[in-house]
Every structure is written in C-alpha cells, then in structure tokens.
Design a protein around this motif. Structure first.
Motif, PDB file in Angstrom:
ATOM      1  N   ALA A   1      -9.343  -3.160   0.044  1.00  0.00           N
ATOM      2  CA  ALA A   1      -9.559  -2.079   1.010  1.00  0.00           C
ATOM      3  C   ALA A   1     -11.044  -1.952   1.299  1.00  0.00           C
ATOM      4  CB  ALA A   1      -9.025  -0.766   0.447  1.00  0.00           C
TER       5      ALA A   1
ATOM      6  N   PHE B   1      -6.972  -1.257   4.909  1.00  0.00           N
ATOM      7  CA  PHE B   1      -6.414  -2.194   3.938  1.00  0.00           C
ATOM      8  C   PHE B   1      -6.100  -3.537   4.592  1.00  0.00           C
ATOM      9  CE2 PHE B   1      -5.454   2.059   2.629  1.00  0.00           C
ATOM     10  CZ  PHE B   1      -5.585   2.051   1.259  1.00  0.00           C
TER      11      PHE B   1
ATOM     12  N   VAL C   1      -0.829  -5.631   1.310  1.00  0.00           N
ATOM     13  CA  VAL C   1      -0.137  -4.358   1.103  1.00  0.00           C
ATOM     14  C   VAL C   1       1.011  -4.248   2.104  1.00  0.00           C
ATOM     15  CG1 VAL C   1      -2.234  -3.169   0.301  1.00  0.00           C
ATOM     16  CG2 VAL C   1      -1.607  -3.068   2.720  1.00  0.00           C
TER      17      VAL C   1
END
Length: 102
Positions: free
Chosen positions: A74, A93, A98
């Motif tokens: 991130a 991110f 993710v």
C-alpha cells in the motif's frame, strides 16, 4: 461500501474514497492500522502527485496458519503536490495483491 481484503481480513473500508488513475484511495482513519507497518524504505515519485511512501501489511496467522506478510502493498503521499492535496495521506493498494470490493 468500498473495502479491501486479504483473504478474510479487512484492511480498509469507507463510503468515502477517491478514485485516481484506477486506484481507490482510502482516508487514513479507515485502514486497520494494527496490520500496517511503515513507512518502508521504498519511495517512488509521481510527477503530479509527488513522492509516495509505502506500507507493509502483516496479518497474524489464525488456527495454526502462518502469518501473511505483504511488503510494500500500500502507498500514500505524505506531502502531495498541489493538484493531489485531496489524497494527501490517503492509502491505496496494489490491486493484484488484495481483493478490492466496491
């Protein structure tokens, strides 16, 4: 509500996000800070947003599972340039690391 997960672990969630260049930026108060470590040593530069700093996310293992450590997953702009002040400090991110739910 926009949210970010790694497995079943919620990393960020907010009704108020900013979409910039295909990435969702979350207000800093909406991330689950217990998982975030940093800033790391990695820094990158964007000509119009400024210099980005990065976080590593570490999620403890559950029920004999190993912990998960995702380095530099991130980023945020601690001192954004004038045109990007609205995302200063907000966290985005890498979408390939993710699960982003909108």
């Amino acid at each position: 509500m926009p949210s970010v997960y790694v497995g079943d672990t919620l990393l960020a969630q907010s009704e108020r996000v900013e979409r910039v260049e295909g990435n969702l930026y979350f207000p800093p108060g909406t991330i689950q800070k217990q998982y975030f470590h940093g800033p790391t040593e990695l820094h990158t530069h964007c000509p119009w947003k400024g210099d980005a700093s990065y976080y590593t996310v570490e999620i403890p293992g559950k029920d004999d599972a190993r912990s998960v450590k995702l380095e530099n997953i991130a980023w945020y702009y601690p001192e954004a340039k004038e045109g990007a002040k609205y995302i200063e400090g907000w966290v985005a991110f890498y979408k390939n690391k993710v699960e982003v739910r909108e």
